[in-house]
Design an enzyme around this catalytic site. Structure first.
Site, mmCIF file in Angstrom:
data_model
loop_
_atom_site.group_PDB
_atom_site.id
_atom_site.type_symbol
_atom_site.label_atom_id
_atom_site.label_comp_id
_atom_site.label_asym_id
_atom_site.label_seq_id
_atom_site.Cartn_x
_atom_site.Cartn_y
_atom_site.Cartn_z
ATOM 1 N N TYR A 1 13.134 31.987 3.203
ATOM 2 C CA TYR A 1 11.906 32.644 3.664
ATOM 3 C C TYR A 1 11.944 32.880 5.170
ATOM 4 O O TYR A 1 12.437 32.053 5.945
ATOM 5 C CB TYR A 1 10.697 31.774 3.340
ATOM 6 N N LYS B 1 0.843 -1.194 0.000
ATOM 7 C CA LYS B 1 0.000 0.000 0.000
ATOM 8 C C LYS B 1 0.877 1.243 0.000
ATOM 9 O O LYS B 1 2.085 1.184 0.237
ATOM 10 C CB LYS B 1 -0.913 -0.004 1.227
#
Length: 837
Positions: free
Chosen positions: A730, A505
């Site tokens: 940033y 999965k």
């Protein structure tokens, strides 16, 4: 299933000694390094120019292997007395015995089987045929290019009762080999791809080679091929009994179609740089005409795809459905891969083989490239052409010139000795690959398209790699050998007869679902598990035929479960009622009942069991139950041992009630990766292997026994100096306090799955063998690291985000998460590269 005592009848061998206990054969083993679960492994002591399998008998016995096929009684020190529990079969020829055992196994299955042969395209046609037929069939196919005298029996051994179709390829290099492979494959359907010069040296003529290959199809019901290959067409007509075999050829020549020498006429209606539109005509059983679009433009891919298209027409698949399946075809990553390279170059990677026919096809692809700049051919010695060297390289030179090649780089002693044939081209010659790599200068290649075409023995993948070293990008490298190592680590801890379900999965924990599933299928996992139906559908469409359990099915996907043979996990009465209602219309796959023993997420609680049993009893005719499972909430931590044992006790109370209601036993499973290690007494009928396969031992007890599977790498885009008291990134979070710093910008960010929590020193990467901390915030597509202490760093260097030297468990603990999250967060935009050592 074959027993060891069945082998004398299969092989004509002699039992020197029977095993101490009755032995079913689960695995055919030819490599002492690949032992998985030793119980049921049958080792064939093959001999070769550089190895002798008899040398490893004692080592394998010490590792638990008990079944052996040998060709001499004096192969070991101490004789049979040194192996008191083992079974030994003495045969004249171990390879012949391997093939005979696989042939006996094949005889147990009455199902259609495709045999594929030809000079080129066998593996691609096999893979594409599996993709095209996967919506209708559960397919067993050769892994990769397993088409040799050893590879074919190993492939056929993978057949099991769940399969509805087999697809196996067969390759030969000399007379007599195909008859042996035909006895193993026993095809009922055949496909002859084409005829080229590969392995010409092993035969007296092209006709002899064609006749030998045609031996594969002696007993097939239907044979598919392109009648434009005149020799194939002639030999098929002369050699195959028309009362036994229906020939189903296709052609691009109307004269053959009109004279009824071909069943299908295919004409190119439109072609572009990316696709090819073809018009298809059939005269029988009724006149038909359709137009299809192939998602390829190069001639090899077009021919390979047309073989698959012809099979779909023969099976009477509807035109709209044929187009839908053709649209999903993906290139097979083993030949003619276009890869961006340094200095605005592109590399056409065709390092898989080298013969005249393959060279012609590759040069055709090179000539069609629309990019500006010159065309360069890097070519190894051309092997097994059957031609004198001077004539061979005159042909090569003529082909290269005709396809617009301006520069040729020859690698190998033979091409170097015949360099005079390449007049009119800019040339350079090297004795071997090492000599080329030693003299490689990146500045000599700019703005050009480079075809790298080499025989496998020359290792030209190293040349492709050096052209890509300076590419800025992020790659998740998945080591398939490490994955097999981890699989075998857990298999060795299983009790005899315990089955193995493997979790694929979440994109196989970020590693790549199909590639991992394909490997697990080859290594005979019993079950796969996915989270959602679409994940299972994708695996089926890529030819995965193992049983697949879907953990979170939804009612609107029940029809897909039926179509793709996917087995849902049922965890509530509401879901069960919906499934029963759908099953009234037509049968649905078996289900897996989820029991909640303490996880408190999904599942039937213990108090629900009486009512669940009543529902099961009322619907015995409409419902098949494959297994019952539960999930331990704290299997990886000793502090929860008592709770885990309480869960297991509840599971043992609940499952007998279900089996009584059903009237038969079912598979029972409770353990995950951690549970396999910590609760071996509770393995029951099956276990579920998840994160452990990918190199993370959740309990921490045996992490050193596992190998890391995934390595996330990126490149340095730029290195610059950050002056003291200045900031980077940033929010101005990254600061150079008190002194200048050297900052490297990496080509990875949170859009690639690199967690923002690693910012501001929480994370570290490995550059030139040293750790470098993250400075400032992690941005969307990049992040910065402090490399002041690594002065030799420069743009283009590689940075390891996680892998050897920066292990996942350590990184996860730095940001308060678990390795699962870091693995599954790696974005699908990050290219996966699958490697073997």
């Amino acid at each position: 299933m074959l027993q060891f005592t069945d082998l004398p009848a299969c092989t004509g061998g002699t039992l020197l000694q029977t095993p101490a206990t009755a032995a079913s054969i689960h695995q055919l083993l030819i490599d002492s390094r690949r032992v998985g679960q030793p119980s049921g492994a049958l080792f064939f002591a093959l001999r070769g120019p550089r190895h002798d399998g008899h040398r490893y008998l004692a080592e394998l016995y010490g590792r638990g292997v008990r079944l052996f096929v040998i060709d001499t009684e004096a192969a070991w020190e101490g004789g049979l007395a040194a192996f008191p529990e083992a079974g030994f079969l003495l045969v004249p020829d171990v390879l012949a015995a391997l093939q005979a055992v696989a042939a006996c196994h094949r005889q147990q299955y009455r199902l259609p089987v495709f045999g594929i042969t030809g000079s080129n395209g066998k593996t691609i046609v096999k893979e594409w045929l599996a993709q095209l037929l996967s919506p209708d069939e559960l397919i067993c196919k050769s892994p990769l290019s397993f088409n040799s005298q050893v590879g074919v029996p190993l492939s056929v051994w993978e057949l099991n009762p769940t399969h509805t179709l087999g697809i196996f390829e067969a390759g030969i290099s000399e007379p007599g080999e195909m008859a042996r492979l035909a006895r193993v494959i026993q095809p009922t359907l055949g496909l002859f791809t084409n005829l080229g010069t590969a392995h010409d040296a092993g035969f007296t003529s092209a006709r002899e080679k064609t006749q030998e290959k045609m031996q594969l199809f002696k007993n097939v019901d239907t044979l598919f091929y392109c009648a434009d290959h005149t020799l194939i067409h002639e030999v098929a007509q002369a050699q195959l009994d028309s009362r036994r075999t229906i020939r189903f050829p296709w052609t691009r020549q109307r004269t053959l179609f009109d004279s009824q020498q071909a069943d299908v006429l295919i004409t190119i209606h439109e072609a572009s740089a990316e696709r090819t539109v073809v018009r298809v005509e059939r005269a029988r059983p009724l006149p038909q005409e359709h137009t299809f679009t192939l998602p390829f433009a190069d001639e090899p891919s077009v021919e390979n795809a047309l073989h698959g298209l012809t099979v779909l027409l023969w099976r009477q698949v509807g035109p709209a459905e044929i187009q839908r399946r053709l649209d999903r075809l993906q290139p097979v990553a083993m030949r003619l891969e276009m890869k961006q390279a340094l200095n605005d170059c592109y590399v056409l990677d065709d390092t898989y083989n080298n013969d005249l026919a393959g060279l012609s096809l590759a040069l055709d692809a090179l000539a069609r490239q629309p990019r500006r700049g010159r065309r360069t051919l890097i070519l190894s010695d051309v092997l097994e052409s059957g031609l004198p060297a001077n004539e061979l390289y005159e042909r090569v030179a003529a082909q290269a010139t005709a396809h617009g090649v301006e520069r040729l780089i020859g690698v190998g002693p033979e091409i170097s000795q015949n360099q005079g044939a390449f007049t009119g081209l800019e040339t350079a010659f090297y004795a071997d690959t090492e000599a080329f790599l030693a003299s490689f200068q990146a500045d000599q290649f700019r703005h050009e398209t480079i075809l790298v075409k080499g025989a496998r023995r020359y290792g030209f993948e190293r040349i492709v790699a050096v052209f890509q070293q300076k590419i800025h990008g992020t790659v998740l490298e998945v080591n398939l050998d490490a994955l097999v190592h981890n699989l075998n680590f857990y298999r060795r801890r299983l009790q005899p007869g315990v089955r193995l379900m493997v979790m694929v999965k979440a994109f196989a924990y970020g590693s790549g679902s199909y590639e991992v599933a394909n490997l697990l299928q080859f290594h005979r996992a019993d079950y796969l598990a996915v989270a959602y139906t679409d994940e299972g559908v994708d695996l089926r469409q890529h030819g995965i035929s193992l049983p697949i359990m879907v953990m979170n099915p939804s009612p609107d996907a029940f029809q897909k479960l039926r179509q793709y043979h996917l087995e849902p996990e049922i965890y509530s009465f509401e879901l069960l009622d919906a499934y029963l209602a759908a099953a009234q219309e037509s049968p649905l796959p078996a289900i897996h009942l989820k029991l909640d023993t303490g996880m408190r997420r999904l599942g039937f609680a213990e108090e629900d069991v009486p009512a669940l049993c009543q529902v099961l009893q009322r619907n015995l005719g409409h419902l098949r139950v494959a297994s019952a499972l539960t999930h331990l909430a704290g299997a990886d931590e000793a502090q929860h041992n008592d709770f885990s044992r309480q869960q297991l006790a509840a599971f043992h109370r609940m499952t007998p009630q279900l089996e009584a209601a059903l009237g038969h036993s079912i598979i029972k499973h409770a353990l995950n990766s951690a549970g396999i290690v910590r609760f071996p007494e509770s393995q029951l009928d099956m276990v579920r292997l998840g994160i452990g396969l990918y190199g993370v031992e959740a309990t921490g007890q045996e992490q050193d026994a596992l190998r890391p599977v995934s390595t996330l790498r990126t490149t340095i885009s730029q290195v610059k100096t950050l002056p003291a008291n200045h900031t980077v990134g940033y929010g101005r979070r990254g600061q150079a306090v008190d002194h200048d710093r050297r900052i490297a910008t990496l080509a990875i960010g949170y859009a690639d799955g690199y967690d923002r929590r690693f910012g501001n020193g929480a994370g570290e990467v490995l550059i030139r063998g040293q750790r470098a901390p993250i400075i400032g915030n992690v941005c969307m597509d990049m992040c910065m690291v402090d490399v002041t202490h690594i002065p030799e760093v420069h743009a283009g260097d590689t940075a390891v985000i996680f892998g050897e030297g920066v292990p996942l468990p350590e990184l996860a603990s730095r940001v308060g998460t678990i390795p699962y999250e870091l693995l599954t967060n790696v974005s699908e935009r990050v290219k996966r590269v699958f490697v073997t050592e």
